[in-house]
Design a protein around this motif. Structure first.
Motif, PDB file in Angstrom:
ATOM      1  N   ARG A   8       1.421   9.327  -6.069  1.00 27.11           N
ATOM      2  CA  ARG A   8       1.800  10.708  -5.787  1.00 27.11           C
ATOM      3  C   ARG A   8       2.834  11.209  -6.797  1.00 27.11           C
ATOM      4  N   LEU A   9       3.763  10.346  -7.208  1.00 23.59           N
ATOM      5  CA  LEU A   9       4.852  10.787  -8.074  1.00 23.59           C
ATOM      6  C   LEU A   9       4.524  10.696  -9.562  1.00 23.59           C
ATOM      7  N   ILE A  10       3.789   9.671  -9.963  1.00 23.83           N
ATOM      8  CA  ILE A  10       3.520   9.438 -11.384  1.00 23.83           C
ATOM      9  C   ILE A  10       2.033   9.631 -11.638  1.00 23.83           C
ATOM     10  N   ARG A  11       1.702  10.683 -12.328  1.00 25.09           N
ATOM     11  CA  ARG A  11       0.306  10.943 -12.670  1.00 25.09           C
ATOM     12  C   ARG A  11      -0.010  10.307 -14.018  1.00 25.09           C
ATOM     13  N   PRO A  12      -1.126   9.587 -14.133  1.00 25.01           N
ATOM     14  CA  PRO A  12      -1.464   8.983 -15.424  1.00 25.01           C
ATOM     15  C   PRO A  12      -1.852  10.057 -16.446  1.00 25.01           C
ATOM     16  N   ARG A  61       0.827  -1.210   0.000  1.00 22.16           N
ATOM     17  CA  ARG A  61       0.000   0.000   0.000  1.00 22.16           C
ATOM     18  C   ARG A  61       0.862   1.261   0.000  1.00 22.16           C
ATOM     19  N   LEU A  62       1.960   1.242   0.714  1.00 23.76           N
ATOM     20  CA  LEU A  62       2.863   2.387   0.738  1.00 23.76           C
ATOM     21  C   LEU A  62       3.476   2.626  -0.639  1.00 23.76           C
ATOM     22  N   CYS A  63       3.884   1.559  -1.310  1.00 25.97           N
ATOM     23  CA  CYS A  63       4.458   1.702  -2.654  1.00 25.97           C
ATOM     24  C   CYS A  63       3.427   2.255  -3.634  1.00 25.97           C
TER      25      CYS A  63
END
Length: 79
Positions: free
Chosen positions: A31-35, A23-25
């Protein structure tokens, strides 16, 4: 009884910790990679995603297999 609860906790702790790490990953990735579904070009008709029929059918049959194996094994165990 206390010893049994402690032993049971050892078996439960590893999957719960693995689930927490998973879940953390996923949270970090979201948060870092937006589709990006569509390109930034403005156009009258958007370019829609294309579906891979062979991959969809393979996923469907794999899902059916995963869902039906416990049902079939339970009905065979009953006989």
């Amino acid at each position: 009884m206390h010893l049994g609860v402690g032993i049971n906790e050892l078996f439960v702790l590893a999957p719960v910790a693995a689930d927490d790490r998973h879940r953390l990953c996923i949270a970090i990735q979201s948060r870092l990679i937006r589709p990006e579904y569509f390109s930034h070009d403005f156009q009258l008709f958007p370019t829609w995603p294309r579906f891979d029929v062979t991959l969809m059918m393979a996923l469907f049959w794999f899902s059916m297999l995963v869902l039906l194996i416990p049902k079939c094994s339970g009905s065979f165990a009953r006989c």
